[in-house]
Design a protein around this motif. Structure first.
Motif, short mmCIF file in Angstrom:
data_model
loop_
_atom_site.label_atom_id
_atom_site.label_comp_id
_atom_site.label_asym_id
_atom_site.label_seq_id
_atom_site.Cartn_x
_atom_site.Cartn_y
_atom_site.Cartn_z
N MET A 230 -51.31 -137.70 -101.96
CA MET A 230 -50.03 -137.73 -101.31
C MET A 230 -49.48 -139.15 -101.23
SD MET A 230 -48.04 -135.99 -98.30
CE MET A 230 -49.15 -134.98 -97.49
N LEU A 231 -50.34 -140.12 -101.00
CA LEU A 231 -49.91 -141.51 -100.90
C LEU A 231 -49.37 -142.01 -102.25
CD1 LEU A 231 -49.63 -143.80 -98.91
CD2 LEU A 231 -51.92 -144.54 -99.52
N THR A 232 -50.01 -141.60 -103.34
CA THR A 232 -49.52 -141.99 -104.67
C THR A 232 -48.12 -141.43 -104.90
OG1 THR A 232 -51.76 -142.06 -105.56
CG2 THR A 232 -49.98 -141.82 -107.15
N ASP A 233 -47.92 -140.16 -104.56
CA ASP A 233 -46.61 -139.53 -104.73
C ASP A 233 -45.57 -140.25 -103.89
OD1 ASP A 233 -45.01 -137.17 -105.74
OD2 ASP A 233 -44.71 -136.98 -103.57
N PHE A 234 -45.91 -140.56 -102.65
CA PHE A 234 -44.99 -141.28 -101.77
C PHE A 234 -44.63 -142.65 -102.34
CE2 PHE A 234 -44.50 -144.42 -98.32
CZ PHE A 234 -43.31 -143.96 -97.78
N GLY A 235 -45.62 -143.38 -102.80
CA GLY A 235 -45.37 -144.70 -103.37
C GLY A 235 -44.51 -144.64 -104.62
N LEU A 236 -44.82 -143.70 -105.50
CA LEU A 236 -44.03 -143.56 -106.72
C LEU A 236 -42.60 -143.13 -106.42
CD1 LEU A 236 -46.64 -141.91 -109.11
CD2 LEU A 236 -45.71 -144.23 -109.26
N ALA A 237 -42.44 -142.18 -105.49
CA ALA A 237 -41.10 -141.72 -105.13
C ALA A 237 -40.30 -142.86 -104.50
CB ALA A 237 -41.18 -140.53 -104.18
N SER A 238 -40.93 -143.62 -103.61
CA SER A 238 -40.24 -144.74 -102.97
C SER A 238 -39.81 -145.79 -103.99
CB SER A 238 -41.16 -145.38 -101.92
OG SER A 238 -41.46 -144.45 -100.90
N LEU A 239 -40.73 -146.15 -104.88
CA LEU A 239 -40.41 -147.13 -105.91
C LEU A 239 -39.30 -146.62 -106.83
CD1 LEU A 239 -40.94 -149.86 -107.18
CD2 LEU A 239 -42.85 -148.85 -108.44
N HIS A 240 -39.37 -145.36 -107.19
CA HIS A 240 -38.35 -144.74 -108.04
C HIS A 240 -36.98 -144.85 -107.39
CE1 HIS A 240 -36.71 -141.12 -110.36
NE2 HIS A 240 -37.10 -141.96 -111.29
N HIS A 241 -36.90 -144.53 -106.10
CA HIS A 241 -35.61 -144.60 -105.41
C HIS A 241 -35.11 -146.04 -105.28
CE1 HIS A 241 -36.82 -140.50 -103.72
NE2 HIS A 241 -35.88 -140.31 -104.61
N LEU A 242 -36.01 -146.97 -105.02
CA LEU A 242 -35.60 -148.37 -104.94
C LEU A 242 -35.09 -148.89 -106.28
CD1 LEU A 242 -38.41 -149.79 -102.63
CD2 LEU A 242 -35.99 -149.48 -102.05
N LEU A 243 -35.73 -148.47 -107.36
CA LEU A 243 -35.28 -148.88 -108.69
C LEU A 243 -33.92 -148.28 -109.02
CD1 LEU A 243 -38.68 -148.66 -110.60
CD2 LEU A 243 -37.32 -150.74 -110.20
N ILE A 244 -33.68 -147.05 -108.59
CA ILE A 244 -32.36 -146.43 -108.81
C ILE A 244 -31.29 -147.25 -108.08
CG2 ILE A 244 -30.93 -144.41 -108.29
CD1 ILE A 244 -33.58 -142.74 -108.69
N LEU A 245 -31.58 -147.60 -106.83
CA LEU A 245 -30.63 -148.41 -106.07
C LEU A 245 -30.38 -149.76 -106.74
CD1 LEU A 245 -31.80 -147.61 -102.44
CD2 LEU A 245 -29.69 -146.84 -103.55
N ALA A 246 -31.45 -150.38 -107.23
CA ALA A 246 -31.30 -151.67 -107.92
C ALA A 246 -30.46 -151.52 -109.18
CB ALA A 246 -32.68 -152.24 -108.27
N LEU A 247 -30.68 -150.44 -109.94
CA LEU A 247 -29.91 -150.21 -111.16
C LEU A 247 -28.43 -150.06 -110.84
CD1 LEU A 247 -30.63 -149.71 -114.25
CD2 LEU A 247 -30.18 -147.32 -113.73
N VAL A 248 -28.12 -149.27 -109.82
CA VAL A 248 -26.73 -149.07 -109.42
C VAL A 248 -26.11 -150.38 -108.95
CG1 VAL A 248 -25.23 -147.92 -107.72
CG2 VAL A 248 -27.00 -146.61 -108.92
N ALA A 249 -26.87 -151.15 -108.17
CA ALA A 249 -26.35 -152.43 -107.68
C ALA A 249 -26.06 -153.40 -108.83
CB ALA A 249 -27.35 -153.06 -106.70
N LEU A 250 -26.96 -153.45 -109.80
CA LEU A 250 -26.75 -154.36 -110.94
C LEU A 250 -25.55 -153.92 -111.78
CD1 LEU A 250 -30.48 -154.91 -111.88
CD2 LEU A 250 -28.88 -156.67 -111.05
N LEU A 251 -25.39 -152.62 -111.97
CA LEU A 251 -24.22 -152.13 -112.72
C LEU A 251 -22.94 -152.45 -111.95
CD1 LEU A 251 -22.98 -150.66 -115.11
CD2 LEU A 251 -23.47 -148.49 -113.95
N ALA A 252 -22.96 -152.26 -110.63
CA ALA A 252 -21.78 -152.60 -109.82
C ALA A 252 -21.47 -154.09 -109.90
CB ALA A 252 -22.02 -152.17 -108.37
#
Length: 150
Positions: free
Chosen positions: A1-23
């Motif tokens: 469960m911790l692996t899933d949580f970590g991967l999901a959290s990192l995935h969401h942070l990367l999505i936010l970073a991608l959107v911010a860089l495009l903006a």
């Protein structure tokens, strides 16, 4: 469960970073660009590409090491729609990346360099298309997370 949580959290942070860089790219690409802004754009775009690659890797890790398992993702047409949209965003990012590179090389040779306004408008169109397609990915993700497509 911790692996899933970590991967999901990192995935969401990367999505936010991608959107911010495009903006950020969208905010900086405007008529009358100067050489310093062109150099900044080239750096931001390299970071954007790196974040996109990291997002793809972390997303792949979620598929194979997340709690839902590979069968959940690989058997869902919405997952493949997300992948197709991600590829479309990547392809739409190629012309701006090529232009940023050309502009940066020109700016190194000529400190007074400023790209032609028509080229700037063309790049802005691609950036807007990228943003529009990118916005569809979380919609597909939300549908997939709620069991649509299975």
């Amino acid at each position: 469960m911790l692996t899933d949580f970590g991967l999901a959290s990192l995935h969401h942070l990367l999505i936010l970073a991608l959107v911010a860089l495009l903006a950020l790219e969208m905010a900086l690409v405007r008529p009358s660009l100067d050489a310093a802004t062109v150099a900044r754009l080239a750096s931001i775009d390299r970071l954007y590409g790196g974040v996109a690659m990291a997002l793809l890797i972390v997303g792949g890790l979620r598929v194979f090491f997340g709690l839902k398992g590979a069968d959940f993702y690989l058997g869902n047409p919405l997952f493949w729609i997300k992948i197709a949209l991600f590829i479309a965003v990547a392809l739409l990012s190629v012309p701006p990346t090529m232009r940023f590179g050309r502009w940066a090389r020109s700016a190194l040779q000529d400190k007074a360099f400023s790209p032609d306004d028509a080229e700037v408008r063309a790049v802005r169109r691609f950036l807007h298309l990228e943003a529009g397609v990118l916005a569809l990915i979380p919609i597909a993700a939300a549908a997939m997370a709620r069991g649509f497509g299975t």
